[in-house]
Structure formats: C-alpha cells, structure tokens
Design a protein around this motif. Structure first.
Motif, mmCIF file in Angstrom:
data_model
loop_
_atom_site.group_PDB
_atom_site.id
_atom_site.type_symbol
_atom_site.label_atom_id
_atom_site.label_comp_id
_atom_site.label_asym_id
_atom_site.label_seq_id
_atom_site.Cartn_x
_atom_site.Cartn_y
_atom_site.Cartn_z
ATOM 1 N N VAL A 1 0.857 -1.176 0.000
ATOM 2 C CA VAL A 1 0.000 0.000 0.000
ATOM 3 C C VAL A 1 0.897 1.230 0.000
ATOM 4 O O VAL A 1 1.967 1.228 0.620
ATOM 5 C CB VAL A 1 -0.973 -0.010 1.207
ATOM 6 C CG1 VAL A 1 -0.230 0.028 2.538
ATOM 7 C CG2 VAL A 1 -1.971 1.121 1.107
ATOM 8 N N TYR A 2 0.472 2.254 -0.718
ATOM 9 C CA TYR A 2 1.240 3.481 -0.856
ATOM 10 C C TYR A 2 0.445 4.669 -0.322
ATOM 11 O O TYR A 2 -0.784 4.653 -0.297
ATOM 12 C CB TYR A 2 1.566 3.744 -2.332
ATOM 13 C CG TYR A 2 2.267 2.610 -3.029
ATOM 14 C CD1 TYR A 2 1.551 1.688 -3.793
ATOM 15 C CD2 TYR A 2 3.647 2.448 -2.931
ATOM 16 C CE1 TYR A 2 2.183 0.643 -4.441
ATOM 17 C CE2 TYR A 2 4.288 1.405 -3.574
ATOM 18 C CZ TYR A 2 3.556 0.499 -4.328
ATOM 19 O OH TYR A 2 4.200 -0.542 -4.961
ATOM 20 N N LEU A 3 1.177 5.699 0.062
ATOM 21 C CA LEU A 3 0.547 6.959 0.429
ATOM 22 C C LEU A 3 1.359 8.074 -0.230
ATOM 23 O O LEU A 3 2.487 8.344 0.175
ATOM 24 C CB LEU A 3 0.488 7.156 1.938
ATOM 25 C CG LEU A 3 -0.301 8.382 2.395
ATOM 26 C CD1 LEU A 3 -1.796 8.196 2.075
ATOM 27 C CD2 LEU A 3 -0.119 8.634 3.889
ATOM 28 N N GLN A 4 0.782 8.684 -1.251
ATOM 29 C CA GLN A 4 1.398 9.837 -1.889
ATOM 30 C C GLN A 4 0.945 11.083 -1.153
ATOM 31 O O GLN A 4 -0.260 11.347 -1.067
ATOM 32 C CB GLN A 4 0.982 9.918 -3.365
ATOM 33 C CG GLN A 4 1.536 11.127 -4.095
ATOM 34 C CD GLN A 4 3.054 11.091 -4.234
ATOM 35 O OE1 GLN A 4 3.620 10.052 -4.551
ATOM 36 N NE2 GLN A 4 3.702 12.222 -3.990
ATOM 37 N N MET A 5 1.901 11.810 -0.613
ATOM 38 C CA MET A 5 1.599 12.987 0.190
ATOM 39 C C MET A 5 2.142 14.221 -0.513
ATOM 40 O O MET A 5 3.354 14.348 -0.690
ATOM 41 C CB MET A 5 2.214 12.844 1.581
ATOM 42 C CG MET A 5 1.806 11.566 2.299
ATOM 43 S SD MET A 5 2.400 11.487 4.000
ATOM 44 C CE MET A 5 4.160 11.445 3.719
ATOM 45 N N ASN A 6 1.251 15.100 -0.908
ATOM 46 C CA ASN A 6 1.624 16.344 -1.574
ATOM 47 C C ASN A 6 1.230 17.533 -0.713
ATOM 48 O O ASN A 6 0.429 17.408 0.203
ATOM 49 C CB ASN A 6 0.926 16.435 -2.937
ATOM 50 C CG ASN A 6 1.312 15.321 -3.883
ATOM 51 O OD1 ASN A 6 2.444 14.822 -3.848
ATOM 52 N ND2 ASN A 6 0.387 14.921 -4.747
ATOM 53 N N SER A 7 1.782 18.687 -1.044
ATOM 54 C CA SER A 7 1.463 19.928 -0.321
ATOM 55 C C SER A 7 1.561 19.716 1.188
ATOM 56 O O SER A 7 0.661 20.095 1.948
ATOM 57 C CB SER A 7 0.056 20.409 -0.698
ATOM 58 O OG SER A 7 -0.050 20.610 -2.085
ATOM 59 N N LEU A 8 2.649 19.130 1.608
ATOM 60 C CA LEU A 8 2.809 18.796 3.021
ATOM 61 C C LEU A 8 2.877 20.041 3.879
ATOM 62 O O LEU A 8 3.397 21.097 3.460
ATOM 63 C CB LEU A 8 4.053 17.937 3.213
ATOM 64 C CG LEU A 8 3.869 16.468 2.812
ATOM 65 C CD1 LEU A 8 5.210 15.789 2.592
ATOM 66 C CD2 LEU A 8 3.079 15.732 3.879
ATOM 67 N N LYS A 9 2.331 19.910 5.087
ATOM 68 C CA LYS A 9 2.282 20.992 6.052
ATOM 69 C C LYS A 9 3.025 20.572 7.321
ATOM 70 O O LYS A 9 3.117 19.370 7.607
ATOM 71 C CB LYS A 9 0.836 21.313 6.408
ATOM 72 C CG LYS A 9 -0.042 21.662 5.224
ATOM 73 C CD LYS A 9 -1.486 21.852 5.665
ATOM 74 C CE LYS A 9 -2.394 22.199 4.491
ATOM 75 N NZ LYS A 9 -3.808 22.377 4.933
ATOM 76 N N PRO A 10 3.507 21.520 8.098
ATOM 77 C CA PRO A 10 4.176 21.147 9.368
ATOM 78 C C PRO A 10 3.298 20.276 10.261
ATOM 79 O O PRO A 10 3.811 19.394 10.958
ATOM 80 C CB PRO A 10 4.468 22.507 10.004
ATOM 81 C CG PRO A 10 4.645 23.433 8.840
ATOM 82 C CD PRO A 10 3.633 22.957 7.824
ATOM 83 N N GLU A 11 2.000 20.489 10.211
ATOM 84 C CA GLU A 11 1.098 19.681 11.046
ATOM 85 C C GLU A 11 0.963 18.234 10.566
ATOM 86 O O GLU A 11 0.332 17.415 11.242
ATOM 87 C CB GLU A 11 -0.285 20.332 11.148
ATOM 88 C CG GLU A 11 -0.905 20.699 9.825
ATOM 89 C CD GLU A 11 -0.692 22.166 9.478
ATOM 90 O OE1 GLU A 11 0.440 22.664 9.652
ATOM 91 O OE2 GLU A 11 -1.660 22.797 9.010
ATOM 92 N N ASP A 12 1.553 17.912 9.418
ATOM 93 C CA ASP A 12 1.588 16.513 8.971
ATOM 94 C C ASP A 12 2.734 15.739 9.611
ATOM 95 O O ASP A 12 2.848 14.519 9.425
ATOM 96 C CB ASP A 12 1.737 16.441 7.449
ATOM 97 C CG ASP A 12 0.537 17.000 6.705
ATOM 98 O OD1 ASP A 12 0.740 17.715 5.705
ATOM 99 O OD2 ASP A 12 -0.599 16.724 7.121
#
Length: 123
Positions: free
Chosen positions: A77-88
């Motif tokens: 399983v994959y998780l593509q994370m874009n537009s990351l924020k400090p709260e991530d």
C-alpha cells in the motif's frame, strides 16, 4: 504477518513524499489497508484507507493532498503525500485487515503494528 513501512523523511512545507508498506507472511488475502499517523503527544489517527476493490476514504485534514493506492500483487500500500504541512509531522504506520494461515487454521484480523516511518515537515 509483518508490515514494513518506508519512505519517510524530512521535507519542507509544500513538498511531497511517497510512503510504502509491504505485507509479508502466510497471507491468504488482504482486505482493507490503511495508513495511520501519530504525532508526538497525540493519539494515533487514521489518515486514509483503501478496500480490496479500490474504494478509498480520507481524513478531512488530508483530503485533496494525500492519495492512497495499493498493488495487490505486491501486497503493498502506498501513500502519496503532496502539499505537506508542518502539522503533517508524525510517525506514519500502515495496517491491514488480513486473512492468513497460522499453520493450523485460516484466520482473519489486523496485523501487529510495524515500526512506522517518520515524516517531518519543516516550515
């Protein structure tokens, strides 16, 4: 059954990361797969999940920025994370509802948690 996460790291706000999680062991089938995260001092929360048929759901905080996908042949399983924020920023874990053979019987349940992968987003 084991789950091994990878792909975390340090990224600037607005950047992207792609997480992967591979399941291994005497697996008969994998049902729902999900990504969770736990920030320091907070409870673990579900970020996104995906059914064996490909239906997805997301936490409101990541909708439109994260995309979950899976490769059933690779048990990944994959998780593509874009537009990351400090709260991530958090340790990201995967888990899955798995049907497996324990040597005597076919059983179904969630796997034990893996070690996770750290995602740090700097401002």
């Amino acid at each position: 059954v084991q789950l091994v996460e990878s792909g975390g790291g340090l990224v600037q706000a607005g950047g992207s990361l792609r997480l992967s999680c591979v399941a291994s062991g005497s697996i008969v089938s994998i049902n729902v797969m999900g990504w969770y995260r736990q920030a320091q001092g907070k409870q673990r929360e579900l970020v996104a999940d995906i059914s064996s048929g490909g239906s997805t759901s997301y936490a409101d905080s990541v909708k439109g920025r994260f995309t979950i996908s899976r490769d059933n042949a690779k048990r990944t399983v994959y998780l593509q994370m874009n537009s990351l924020k400090p709260e991530d920023t958090a340790v990201y874990y995967c888990n899955a509802d798995i049907t497996y053979y324990d040597g005597s019987y076919v059983r179904r349940g969630y796997a034990a948690w893996g070690q996770g992968t750290q995602v740090t987003v700097s401002s």
